[in-house]
Design a protein around this motif. Structure first.
Motif, short mmCIF file in Angstrom:
data_model
loop_
_atom_site.label_atom_id
_atom_site.label_comp_id
_atom_site.label_asym_id
_atom_site.label_seq_id
_atom_site.Cartn_x
_atom_site.Cartn_y
_atom_site.Cartn_z
N GLN A 155 0.84 -1.19 0.00
CA GLN A 155 0.00 0.00 0.00
C GLN A 155 0.88 1.25 0.00
OE1 GLN A 155 -3.33 -2.15 2.88
NE2 GLN A 155 -3.11 0.05 2.98
N ARG A 156 0.50 2.23 -0.78
CA ARG A 156 1.33 3.43 -0.95
C ARG A 156 1.52 4.22 0.33
NH1 ARG A 156 -1.86 3.65 -5.54
NH2 ARG A 156 -3.24 5.21 -4.57
N ASN A 157 0.57 4.11 1.25
CA ASN A 157 0.63 4.93 2.47
C ASN A 157 1.24 4.20 3.66
OD1 ASN A 157 -1.67 3.24 2.54
ND2 ASN A 157 -2.58 4.50 4.16
N ILE A 158 1.76 2.99 3.46
CA ILE A 158 2.33 2.21 4.56
C ILE A 158 3.81 1.92 4.28
CG2 ILE A 158 2.26 0.05 5.86
CD1 ILE A 158 -0.71 -0.10 5.32
N GLU A 159 4.67 2.38 5.18
CA GLU A 159 6.11 2.13 5.05
C GLU A 159 6.57 1.23 6.19
OE1 GLU A 159 8.14 5.85 4.98
OE2 GLU A 159 7.46 6.37 2.96
N ILE A 160 7.29 0.19 5.85
CA ILE A 160 7.83 -0.76 6.83
C ILE A 160 9.35 -0.74 6.71
CG2 ILE A 160 7.84 -3.13 7.68
CD1 ILE A 160 5.05 -2.13 7.71
N GLN A 161 10.03 -0.49 7.83
CA GLN A 161 11.49 -0.56 7.85
C GLN A 161 11.94 -1.48 8.99
OE1 GLN A 161 11.99 4.05 7.58
NE2 GLN A 161 13.96 3.18 6.95
N LEU A 162 12.99 -2.22 8.73
CA LEU A 162 13.55 -3.09 9.76
C LEU A 162 14.85 -2.49 10.29
CD1 LEU A 162 13.11 -6.76 8.46
CD2 LEU A 162 11.53 -5.31 9.71
N MET A 163 14.99 -2.56 11.60
CA MET A 163 16.24 -2.17 12.24
C MET A 163 17.09 -3.43 12.36
SD MET A 163 17.94 0.44 13.48
CE MET A 163 16.77 1.70 14.02
N ARG B 50 14.91 6.33 11.34
CA ARG B 50 14.54 6.07 9.94
C ARG B 50 15.78 6.05 9.05
NH1 ARG B 50 8.94 9.31 8.50
NH2 ARG B 50 8.72 7.65 6.96
N SER B 51 16.78 6.84 9.41
CA SER B 51 18.01 6.84 8.63
C SER B 51 18.92 5.67 9.01
CB SER B 51 18.76 8.16 8.82
OG SER B 51 19.25 8.30 10.14
N GLN B 52 18.78 5.18 10.23
CA GLN B 52 19.62 4.07 10.70
C GLN B 52 19.07 2.71 10.28
OE1 GLN B 52 19.45 4.98 14.88
NE2 GLN B 52 21.39 6.09 14.87
N ALA B 53 17.75 2.62 10.12
CA ALA B 53 17.12 1.36 9.73
C ALA B 53 17.42 1.07 8.26
CB ALA B 53 15.62 1.44 9.97
N LEU B 54 17.14 -0.16 7.85
CA LEU B 54 17.30 -0.51 6.45
C LEU B 54 16.32 0.30 5.60
CD1 LEU B 54 17.52 -4.41 6.72
CD2 LEU B 54 19.41 -2.78 6.48
N SER B 55 16.68 0.53 4.36
CA SER B 55 15.77 1.24 3.45
C SER B 55 14.50 0.42 3.26
CB SER B 55 16.45 1.45 2.09
OG SER B 55 16.62 0.19 1.44
N LEU B 56 13.48 1.03 2.69
CA LEU B 56 12.23 0.31 2.45
C LEU B 56 12.47 -0.93 1.60
CD1 LEU B 56 9.90 3.36 1.67
CD2 LEU B 56 10.19 2.18 3.85
N GLU B 57 13.22 -0.77 0.53
CA GLU B 57 13.49 -1.89 -0.38
C GLU B 57 14.30 -2.99 0.32
OE1 GLU B 57 15.77 -2.73 -4.65
OE2 GLU B 57 15.29 -0.68 -4.03
N ASP B 58 15.33 -2.59 1.04
CA ASP B 58 16.17 -3.58 1.73
C ASP B 58 15.40 -4.27 2.86
OD1 ASP B 58 18.24 -3.03 0.04
OD2 ASP B 58 19.32 -1.74 1.45
N SER B 59 14.49 -3.54 3.51
CA SER B 59 13.69 -4.13 4.59
C SER B 59 12.78 -5.22 4.05
CB SER B 59 12.84 -3.04 5.26
OG SER B 59 13.65 -2.09 5.93
#
Length: 284
Positions: free
Chosen positions: A202-210, A264-273
């Motif tokens: 979904q365009r409005n949901i961003e998931i990032q992994l630390m 947000r800058s320390q976590a993996l990018s959206l694509e990498d997450s």
């Protein structure tokens, strides 16, 4: 558990007795009236909506919050002319929510932006039914069956936000180890990852992994939530065991915003997450 739902989803156990309210009683009365109009007993009605007789009885008595599925199936089976859907829209969304979480839950409903960092468990908005149920079943002191079902219904109700508010911006930063824990077992974890990958489309949901190994981490003080109100004010919320704190002090909120921005800058990018999630799913 968190999300103040007496289970875990990102903060506080908060197991509470099922509650009743005027809106729940009113919905139950409407449901009962239409069931009797259809000349169905509870025993005849329950299998038609694919719920148990005790669940039907609890809803009619105003002791249990009906799920969206329950409302829709009841509407169809009873040919209720939209009356049940209408009554459901006026339900107080309180049962199943810990008292300290309720104010934040109300703010979530109208938020323009909602940011969540969690290091203890998957946030309630992202949980699958199997994952959430495992958390509720494992809660101490143990919850009764009615409490578990009430909490499950409340959690499912909150998750409607992700479907019904496409203009709200959602950001989640999750620790990698939350998926490595295998809460509920491998199948539950695999289903959870699939569910989160689908939400991330979904365009409005961003998931990032630390990443599990990270030398610099701005979130070591613990989980946090931030939201932007319709009048563009920012508020924060932090939760611990059996307690939660709504933060309105602009200086404190600004500090938490600073920490979240750094994470947000320390976590993996959206694509990498998402790539890492797919790898973990394949390794399960």
């Amino acid at each position: 558990m968190t999300d103040g739902l007496g289970g875990t989803s990102g903060g506080g156990t908060g197991g509470e007795e099922p509650e009743t309210s005027d809106s729940l009683k009113a919905f139950g009365a409407v449901l009962k009236a239409f069931r009797k109009r259809a000349r169905l007993t509870q025993e005849e009605f329950a299998p038609r909506v694919r719920y148990s007789v005790p669940t039907v009885a609890s809803v009619e008595q105003g002791r249990r919050f009906p799920t969206l599925e329950f409302v829709e199936r009841s509407e169809e089976v009873l040919d209720a002319f939209g009356a049940l859907r209408g009554a459901a829209r006026h339900l107080a969304r309180q049962p199943g929510l810990a008292r300290w979480f309720r104010q934040w839950a109300k703010l979530e409903v109208e938020a323009l932006s909602l940011y969540t960092y969690e290091c203890r468990l998957i946030p309630g908005l992202l949980q699958t039914e199997a994952y959430a149920r495992k958390l509720f079943v494992n809660q101490l002191p143990p919850l009764g069956d009615d409490q578990i079902e009430t909490n499950m219904a409340a959690r499912t109700e909150r998750q409607r936000l992700l479907r019904e508010r496409p203009n709200t911006s959602y950001s989640f930063i999750l620790e990698e180890h939350l998926f490595l824990r295998n809460t509920g077992g491998r199948e539950v974890t695999r289903e959870l990852i699939d569910h989160i990958l689908a939400l991330a489309e979904q365009r409005n949901i961003e998931i990032q992994l630390m990443p599990q190994v990270k030398e610099d981490h701005a979130g070591l003080h613990g989980p946090m939530r931030l939201l932007e109100t319709p009048d563009n004010r920012w508020l924060a919320y932090c939760e611990g065991q059996e307690s939660g704190q709504l933060i309105t002090d602009p200086k404190v909120v600004s500090m938490l915003q600073m920490r979240y921005a750094r994470m947000r800058s320390q976590a993996l990018s959206l694509e990498d997450s998402l790539s890492l999630l797919r790898q973990m799913r394949g390794a399960e």
